[in-house]
Motif scaffolding. Structure first.
Motif, PDB file in Angstrom:
ATOM      1  N   GLN A  45       0.843  -1.367   0.023  1.00 33.51           N
ATOM      2  CA  GLN A  45       0.115   0.103   0.053  1.00 33.51           C
ATOM      3  C   GLN A  45       1.010   1.325   0.031  1.00 33.51           C
ATOM      4  OE1 GLN A  45      -2.465   2.010   3.254  1.00 33.51           O
ATOM      5  NE2 GLN A  45      -3.672   0.407   2.639  1.00 33.51           N
ATOM      6  N   ALA A  46       1.901   1.228   0.760  1.00 34.91           N
ATOM      7  CA  ALA A  46       2.786   2.331   0.844  1.00 34.91           C
ATOM      8  C   ALA A  46       3.600   2.599  -0.339  1.00 34.91           C
ATOM      9  CB  ALA A  46       3.744   2.255   2.322  1.00 34.91           C
ATOM     10  N   SER A  47       3.928   1.432  -0.769  1.00 35.92           N
ATOM     11  CA  SER A  47       4.612   1.652  -2.177  1.00 35.92           C
ATOM     12  C   SER A  47       3.776   2.184  -3.243  1.00 35.92           C
ATOM     13  CB  SER A  47       5.195  -0.060  -2.699  1.00 35.92           C
ATOM     14  OG  SER A  47       5.689   0.203  -3.704  1.00 35.92           O
ATOM     15  N   LEU A  48       2.720   1.808  -3.378  1.00 37.32           N
ATOM     16  CA  LEU A  48       1.898   2.506  -4.397  1.00 37.32           C
ATOM     17  C   LEU A  48       1.418   4.001  -4.251  1.00 37.32           C
ATOM     18  CD1 LEU A  48       0.211   2.454  -7.070  1.00 37.32           C
ATOM     19  CD2 LEU A  48      -1.567   1.570  -5.614  1.00 37.32           C
ATOM     20  N   LEU A  49       1.306   4.221  -2.800  1.00 36.12           N
ATOM     21  CA  LEU A  49       0.811   5.423  -2.715  1.00 36.12           C
ATOM     22  C   LEU A  49       2.191   6.496  -2.771  1.00 36.12           C
ATOM     23  CD1 LEU A  49      -1.206   5.365   0.486  1.00 36.12           C
ATOM     24  CD2 LEU A  49      -2.138   5.696  -1.931  1.00 36.12           C
ATOM     25  N   HIS A  50       3.202   5.953  -2.416  1.00 38.90           N
ATOM     26  CA  HIS A  50       4.512   6.838  -2.723  1.00 38.90           C
ATOM     27  C   HIS A  50       4.773   6.978  -4.327  1.00 38.90           C
ATOM     28  CE1 HIS A  50       8.787   8.271  -2.302  1.00 38.90           C
ATOM     29  NE2 HIS A  50       9.018   7.129  -3.209  1.00 38.90           N
ATOM     30  N   PHE A  51       4.607   5.821  -5.064  1.00 40.91           N
ATOM     31  CA  PHE A  51       4.859   6.036  -6.497  1.00 40.91           C
ATOM     32  C   PHE A  51       3.690   7.108  -6.939  1.00 40.91           C
ATOM     33  CE2 PHE A  51       3.807   4.576 -10.781  1.00 40.91           C
ATOM     34  CZ  PHE A  51       5.197   4.392 -11.394  1.00 40.91           C
ATOM     35  N   ARG A  52       2.732   7.235  -6.463  1.00 40.48           N
ATOM     36  CA  ARG A  52       1.866   8.169  -7.160  1.00 40.48           C
ATOM     37  C   ARG A  52       2.285   9.651  -6.664  1.00 40.48           C
ATOM     38  NH1 ARG A  52      -4.183   5.334  -5.735  1.00 40.48           N
ATOM     39  NH2 ARG A  52      -4.167   3.920  -7.627  1.00 40.48           N
ATOM     40  N   GLU A  53       3.021  10.023  -5.873  1.00 38.64           N
ATOM     41  CA  GLU A  53       3.621  11.118  -5.532  1.00 38.64           C
ATOM     42  C   GLU A  53       4.867  11.551  -6.578  1.00 38.64           C
ATOM     43  OE1 GLU A  53       5.196  11.010  -1.762  1.00 38.64           O
ATOM     44  OE2 GLU A  53       3.282  10.670  -0.787  1.00 38.64           O
ATOM     45  N   TYR A  54       5.284  10.832  -7.640  1.00 41.00           N
ATOM     46  CA  TYR A  54       6.421  11.092  -8.680  1.00 41.00           C
ATOM     47  C   TYR A  54       5.408  12.148  -9.516  1.00 41.00           C
ATOM     48  CZ  TYR A  54       9.143   7.066  -7.274  1.00 41.00           C
ATOM     49  OH  TYR A  54      10.089   6.318  -6.564  1.00 41.00           O
ATOM     50  N   PRO A  55       5.895  13.267  -9.936  1.00 43.16           N
ATOM     51  CA  PRO A  55       5.589  14.194 -10.751  1.00 43.16           C
ATOM     52  C   PRO A  55       5.191  13.695 -12.115  1.00 43.16           C
ATOM     53  CG  PRO A  55       7.916  14.725 -10.402  1.00 43.16           C
ATOM     54  CD  PRO A  55       7.393  13.792  -9.385  1.00 43.16           C
ATOM     55  N   LYS A  56       4.160  13.916 -12.575  1.00 44.51           N
ATOM     56  CA  LYS A  56       3.964  13.518 -13.981  1.00 44.51           C
ATOM     57  C   LYS A  56       3.843  14.685 -14.907  1.00 44.51           C
ATOM     58  CE  LYS A  56      -0.066  11.656 -12.298  1.00 44.51           C
ATOM     59  NZ  LYS A  56       0.292  11.915 -10.846  1.00 44.51           N
ATOM     60  N   THR A  57       3.991  14.525 -16.073  1.00 40.65           N
ATOM     61  CA  THR A  57       3.966  15.493 -17.332  1.00 40.65           C
ATOM     62  C   THR A  57       2.602  15.522 -17.914  1.00 40.65           C
ATOM     63  OG1 THR A  57       6.407  14.919 -17.673  1.00 40.65           O
ATOM     64  CG2 THR A  57       5.249  16.050 -19.375  1.00 40.65           C
ATOM     65  N   LYS A  58       2.233  16.813 -18.107  1.00 43.81           N
ATOM     66  CA  LYS A  58       0.773  17.036 -19.044  1.00 43.81           C
ATOM     67  C   LYS A  58       1.068  17.483 -20.273  1.00 43.81           C
ATOM     68  CE  LYS A  58      -1.839  17.428 -14.743  1.00 43.81           C
ATOM     69  NZ  LYS A  58      -2.873  18.136 -14.002  1.00 43.81           N
TER      70      LYS A  58
END
Length: 319
Positions: A45-58
């Motif tokens: 759970q923590a791994s996925l939530l942390h992954f989602r914090e990486y900035p994405k490009t629009k």
């Protein structure tokens, strides 16, 4: 007088029906987050939530907003393509494992309705990132897109991974043509609830009853994916194209990953996929379902890593 009363009553009934119908359409999709749906393993759970914090490009492409993750190191590039019920982060366990050795692009498909739109978007993203050639890793719908991309832009492909996917066919269209026509008229909450039901009754039992697979997919159908996005993905899966098996194609190493009990890709299509790409290397999971990269990430990562780092002979070289 009776006719006037009957007309008034009919009018009231019509108005009431319109109110009821309008109410059905404005009912929102019940939103649920991954952290609410999954509590089996705190590290995952923590791994996925942390992954989602990486900035994405629009990026706006032909008037449509695209979003993707660009991450990693190395001189080789990977492009991850998700299936109908996924997003860029469905691959997080693979991306975290591979990012130290590869530069990675993982996209979330916006509302688009054709394979041409998809490939135009992909090419635009690759050009923006200054990527000439890429290894494409796609599962389900993503694997179907990967085949079209390989057939259309073979010069941009280094290797291809086709996971739990299908070749061009008329089976899906024949089976789902009526449903496709009806879906736009259904309320969004009803569309999503029906597919959540399919996840629970069909997908999860085949995926070792994985709580992770269930939580991820239910979250997608609980507000993360819109009905219009879903319809667009439906159109892409149902679109037929001719596989162009030219000379360049046959030099591209291909890995097919399948599951023997995949409930979403029938055996006939799995066999047709392998006959379409007879030069491909094939790995078959036993009883792991449609999402082995979610419920069996270590095995999946190992298969991917070995293929990505192999120096496979192409069919032409063997001949």
């Amino acid at each position: 007088m009776k006719q006037v009363k009957l007309k008034k009553i009919s009018l009231y009934i019509i108005l009431l029906l319109l109110i009821v119908i309008s109410t059905l359409y404005i009912i929102p999709v019940q939103k649920k987050e991954f952290s609410e749906l999954y509590n089996d393993n705190s590290e995952i759970q923590a791994s996925l939530l942390h992954f989602r914090e990486y900035p994405k490009t629009k990026l706006k492409i032909e008037g449509i907003d695209w979003e993707y993750l660009s991450i990693g190191n190395g001189k080789r590039y990977l492009l991850f393509l998700h299936g109908m019920g996924g997003a860029y982060d469905i691959w997080w366990q693979q991306i975290e494992h591979l990012k130290k050795d590869f530069n990675i692009i993982s996209i979330t498909l916006p509302e688009i309705h054709s394979l041409t739109e998809v490939t135009n978007g992909i090419v635009t993203i690759l050009n923006k990132e200054k990527i000439d050639t890429v290894t494409v890793i796609g599962s389900s719908m993503g694997g179907y897109i990967a085949q079209y991309f390989m057939s259309t832009y073979p010069n941009k492909i280094y290797k291809v991974v086709l996971g739990n996917t299908f070749p061009p066919n008329d089976i899906f269209k024949t089976k789902n043509a009526k449903l496709r026509k009806l879906v736009p008229f259904f309320p969004e909450w009803l569309v999503m609830s029906k597919f959540k039901e399919n996840v629970t009754t069909t997908v999860i039992p085949a995926s070792e009853n994985s709580k992770l697979v269930e939580a991820y997919l239910i979250e997608q159908y609980s507000g993360l994916m819109s009905k219009n996005q879903f319809i667009g993905r439906f159109d892409i899966v149902l679109e037929y194209f001719d596989v162009q098996r030219n000379t360049i194609d046959k030099t591209i190493p291909i890995l097919i990953i399948e599951s023997e009990n995949d409930p979403l890709v029938p055996v006939t299509l799995r066999e047709k996929l392998k006959s379409t790409y007879p030069e491909a290397t094939v790995f078959s999971f036993k009883d792991k379902g449609h999402f082995p990269y979610l419920n069996r990430p270590k095995e999946y990562n190992s298969i991917l890593y070995n293929f990505l780092n192999s120096t496979l002979q192409t069919k032409q070289e063997k001949e």
